[in-house]
Design an enzyme around this catalytic site. Structure first.
Site, PDB file in Angstrom:
ATOM      1  N   HIS A 189     106.352  15.992 -50.740  1.00 33.56           N
ATOM      2  CA  HIS A 189     107.188  16.017 -49.533  1.00 33.56           C
ATOM      3  C   HIS A 189     108.630  15.744 -49.929  1.00 33.56           C
ATOM      4  CE1 HIS A 189     104.272  16.105 -46.078  1.00 33.56           C
ATOM      5  NE2 HIS A 189     103.472  16.084 -47.134  1.00 33.56           N
ATOM      6  N   GLY A 190     109.557  16.090 -49.047  1.00 30.50           N
ATOM      7  CA  GLY A 190     110.969  15.862 -49.360  1.00 30.50           C
ATOM      8  C   GLY A 190     111.445  16.752 -50.491  1.00 30.50           C
ATOM      9  N   GLY A 191     110.973  17.986 -50.496  1.00 27.88           N
ATOM     10  CA  GLY A 191     111.271  18.917 -51.596  1.00 27.88           C
ATOM     11  C   GLY A 191     112.746  19.249 -51.752  1.00 27.88           C
TER      12      GLY A 191
ATOM     13  N   ASP B 143     102.519  19.915 -39.698  1.00 28.57           N
ATOM     14  CA  ASP B 143     103.071  18.913 -40.614  1.00 28.57           C
ATOM     15  C   ASP B 143     103.105  17.537 -39.939  1.00 28.57           C
ATOM     16  OD1 ASP B 143     104.336  18.227 -43.012  1.00 28.57           O
ATOM     17  OD2 ASP B 143     106.345  18.718 -42.278  1.00 28.57           O
TER      18      ASP B 143
ATOM     19  N   ASN C 242     106.828  21.183 -50.303  1.00 27.77           N
ATOM     20  CA  ASN C 242     107.441  21.224 -48.965  1.00 27.77           C
ATOM     21  C   ASN C 242     108.970  21.302 -49.027  1.00 27.77           C
ATOM     22  OD1 ASN C 242     104.847  20.680 -48.156  1.00 27.77           O
ATOM     23  ND2 ASN C 242     105.328  18.832 -47.017  1.00 27.77           N
TER      24      ASN C 242
HETATM   25  P1  13P Z   1     112.661  18.058 -46.776  1.00 30.75           P
HETATM   26  O1  13P Z   1     113.021  18.338 -45.341  1.00 30.75           O
HETATM   27  O2  13P Z   1     113.302  16.837 -47.285  1.00 30.75           O
HETATM   28  O3  13P Z   1     112.816  19.243 -47.635  1.00 30.75           O
HETATM   29  O4  13P Z   1     111.074  17.714 -46.734  1.00 30.75           O
HETATM   30  C1  13P Z   1     110.193  18.599 -46.127  1.00 30.75           C
HETATM   31  C2  13P Z   1     108.878  17.945 -45.922  1.00 30.75           C
HETATM   32  O5  13P Z   1     108.406  17.218 -46.752  1.00 30.75           O
HETATM   33  C3  13P Z   1     108.161  18.237 -44.695  1.00 30.75           C
HETATM   34  O6  13P Z   1     107.082  17.389 -44.492  1.00 30.75           O
END
Ligand code: 13P
Length: 282
Positions: free
Chosen positions: A207-209, A81, A229
């Site tokens: 991202h930032g799920g 990642d 993610n």
């Molecule tokens: P979160 O940690 O906010 O769930 O995002 C995960 C992510 O996008 C990893 O690249």
């Protein structure tokens, strides 16, 4: 089966679902994520940042993913990642990762294209998939903070040019989500995602799920999100459970007694997310 990102995302595309990509921060969490995917009968993407990969050891991560994929009959992809350094990417590919992300989103468009192309060339020679990012996602990850003013939504026309020139397998889009957002939820920019999805035919990545409202998950999948993610939610779940176990258990108790309850938390979160990622309305 231990597979590339391209393979699992093609499957997601044909079923109009997303595959969960879960960040593991230690070697304990990893088997539990795969067990949860086995229960839900879906493929799973395990992802690590460079820091975690170097801490656990790339080859150890590859070995566990391969052996569990075989034992459980689950399709597992191991993905690096947010890597910016070509040497880190090469290290992961040489150790056997089946997918990598080159994150050139903080560079100029030209630098991002050139950096991505270099990674794609190396990865494709090794049968490894590549995700790249265009636009700038906000929030905090691995201690790196992107301030609100720096956030830039993905431009659809720029994305077309980027994908054509780089030949990546999946594109991470900036559509209002933030890394590390767990105290509140975000407002996803659906119209921007729709515009991007209309002009591209490759799988899109969110991202930032953790910060995405669960009621919005189906909507973003219908608009082309195929890799979803989730990291922070696992981390918070683990840390809170871990704190309470270590506080309440005797100091000479087996360490297992403090770890197993954390695994149960991880299993429950992963299974709940995967159920939503299947995008079945019933
Ligand atoms: P979160 O940690 O906010 O769930 O995002 C995960 C992510 O996008 C990893 O690249």
């Amino acid at each position: 089966m231990y597979v590339s990102l391209k393979e699992v995302l093609n499957e997601a595309q044909s079923l109009n679902m997303a595959i969960g990509a879960f960040n593991t921060h230690n070697l304990e969490m990893l088997p539990e994520i795969i067990r949860a995917a086995y229960k839900q009968k879906t493929p799973v993407i395990i992802q690590t940042g460079c820091g975690t990969a170097n801490y656990i050891g790339h080859r150890n991560l590859v070995a566990v993913c391969k052996s569990m994929a075989e034992e459980y009959g689950v399709k597992v992809t191991l993905h690096l990642d947010h890597a910016k350094d070509f040497n880190e990417i090469r290290k992961a590919i040489d150790a056997g990762y089946s997918s990598v992300m080159y994150d050139g989103s903080s560079f100029s468009l030209k630098e991002n294209i050139l950096g991505t192309k270099r990674v794609v060339e190396y990865a494709k020679n090794h049968g490894v998939s590549v995700e790249a990012e265009l636009g700038i996602v906000g929030g905090t990850e691995e201690g790196i903070v992107i301030e609100k003013e720096k956030i830039r939504y993905t431009d659809p026309q720029e994305a077309v040019e980027f994908v054509q020139l780089t030949e990546i397998d999946a594109l991470a889009v900036a559509i209002g989500t933030n890394h590390g957002q767990y105290r509140s939820k975000t407002d996803v920019n659906f119209s921007r995602l729709k515009e991007i999805n209309e002009v591209l035919d490759i799988p899109l990545v969110i991202h930032g799920g953790t910060g995405v409202k669960e009621k919005d998950i189906g909507k973003v999948i219908d608009l082309g999100i195929r890799k979803f993610n989730v990291g922070t939610e696992l981390l918070i779940g683990w840390n809170n459970e871990s704190k309470s176990c270590y506080m309440s258990n005797e100091e000479n108790i087996s360490n297992r007694e403090n770890v197993v309850p954390c695994l149960e938390v991880i299993n429950e979160i992963v299974q709940r997310k995967i159920r939503l990622f299947k995008n079945i309305n019933d």
